[in-house]
Design an enzyme around this catalytic site. Structure first.
Site, mmCIF file in Angstrom:
data_model
loop_
_atom_site.group_PDB
_atom_site.id
_atom_site.type_symbol
_atom_site.label_atom_id
_atom_site.label_comp_id
_atom_site.label_asym_id
_atom_site.label_seq_id
_atom_site.Cartn_x
_atom_site.Cartn_y
_atom_site.Cartn_z
ATOM 1 N N PRO A 9 -21.775 5.437 -18.612
ATOM 2 C CA PRO A 9 -23.609 6.476 -17.721
ATOM 3 C C PRO A 9 -23.871 7.702 -18.795
ATOM 4 O O PRO A 9 -22.207 8.300 -18.716
ATOM 5 C CB PRO A 9 -23.230 6.802 -17.111
ATOM 6 C CG PRO A 9 -21.865 6.058 -16.159
ATOM 7 C CD PRO A 9 -21.015 5.852 -17.404
ATOM 8 N N GLU A 10 -23.784 8.298 -18.986
ATOM 9 C CA GLU A 10 -24.898 9.567 -19.370
ATOM 10 C C GLU A 10 -25.397 10.617 -18.689
ATOM 11 O O GLU A 10 -25.140 10.445 -18.125
ATOM 12 C CB GLU A 10 -25.281 10.117 -21.472
ATOM 13 C CG GLU A 10 -24.755 8.468 -21.646
ATOM 14 C CD GLU A 10 -24.670 8.649 -23.543
ATOM 15 O OE1 GLU A 10 -25.526 10.057 -24.118
ATOM 16 O OE2 GLU A 10 -25.064 7.744 -24.152
ATOM 17 N N LYS B 24 -21.551 14.622 -17.072
ATOM 18 C CA LYS B 24 -20.969 13.981 -16.460
ATOM 19 C C LYS B 24 -20.670 13.410 -15.243
ATOM 20 O O LYS B 24 -19.991 12.208 -14.564
ATOM 21 C CB LYS B 24 -20.616 12.776 -17.151
ATOM 22 C CG LYS B 24 -21.470 12.420 -18.690
ATOM 23 C CD LYS B 24 -19.936 11.639 -19.986
ATOM 24 C CE LYS B 24 -21.083 11.790 -21.461
ATOM 25 N NZ LYS B 24 -19.934 10.968 -22.376
#
Ligand code: ZN
Length: 271
Positions: free
Chosen positions: A2-3, A55
């Site tokens: 996930p960014e 993040k």
């Protein structure tokens, strides 16, 4: 992985479900946290805010306590109405927070820690994070300063992943940003001008903001309406061996940096 856009979207959803609501229960099913007594320590406290930096995601409870999470490659936040089926098996839940209406679940960790508000400010790792590309006050000068202080022989693609330079970019946005700005990700930081370095983040920012609106769905190349699926529509990311959408040259990929993260680029458009 996930960014930043995915995490900011998660922060919005988690925040909408929890902020100001009465917490019915908190569970920490993961054995690693079974002795942490979070349910007792957080009992009766209201979540007063949920925010993201790069993040990292922070659940800020009343009384100076903050839950910090980082999903790395595997973790995921889920927000469900009570009774709704979870998208991952319950045995993979690390944290379950229930209100009368929602269940907020963190799956698969791997970084979950309860800390005081003060520690979030002075923690060496968190305090060293670069300016957040999705923040309203993203600081271009701070980004350039960190980049110039960094190892100048390092490849630009690698430097963009370093969260101390700029927080929130991951593998997809790094590859796409370099393509959109016409910068070869293998060029040494020393050979990338300030204008080029800024061009990369300035092109990513609005698209990442759009992705937050769209639920973390990345679209950098858009022939028409966004695709219904979740696969990113990209210029180069995930397209090794396919023809470049601009010039037809075959897209290349290779691992870059200490972590050998895949970088995609067009050898012709990004000379
Ligand atoms: Zn090309």
């Amino acid at each position: 992985m996930p960014e930043g856009d995915t995490i900011h979207y998660a922060a919005r959803r988690v925040g909408a479900a929890l902020v100001g609501k009465e917490i019915v229960s908190i569970e920490t099913p993961q054995p690693r946290h079974s002795g942490d007594r979070w349910p007792e320590r957080l009992d009766g406290r209201v979540v007063r805010g949920v925010d993201a930096h790069g993040k990292h995601l922070f659940l800020r409870f009343e009384g100076d306590l903050t839950l910090h999470s980082h999903l790395r490659m595997t973790g995921k936040w889920g927000v469900y109405r009570r009774g709704q089926r979870w998208r991952r098996p319950p045995r993979r839940a690390w944290l379950v927070i229930r209100t009368t209406e929602h269940e907020v679940v963190e799956f698969d960790g791997p970084v979950l820690e309860l800390m005081t508000e003060g520690r979030t400010r002075f923690d060496v790792h968190l305090a060293g994070l670069g300016t957040d590309i999705l923040s309203a006050d993203f600081d271009e000068r701070a980004y350039l300063r960190r980049l110039r202080e960094d190892d100048y022989t390092r490849g630009m693609g690698d430097a963009l992943l370093d969260q101390r330079n700029v927080a929130g970019l991951g593998n997809v946005w790094k590859s796409e940003g370099c393509f959109m700005a016409g910068v070869n990700p293998w060029r040494a930081v020393a050979d990338v001008s300030d204008e080029e370095a800024l061009d990369i983040v300035r092109r990513c920012r609005p698209l990442m903001q759009l992705s937050v609106e769209r639920g973390g769905r990345i679209t950098t190349w858009e022939p028409g309406q966004p695709a219904p699926g979740r696969a990113p529509r990209t210029w180069v990311y995930g397209r090794a061996g396919s023809p470049c959408r601009r010039c037809g040259t075959k897209i290349r990929t290779r691992g870059q940096g200490d972590d050998n993260r895949s970088t995609f680029w067009c050898p012709s458009c990004q000379g």
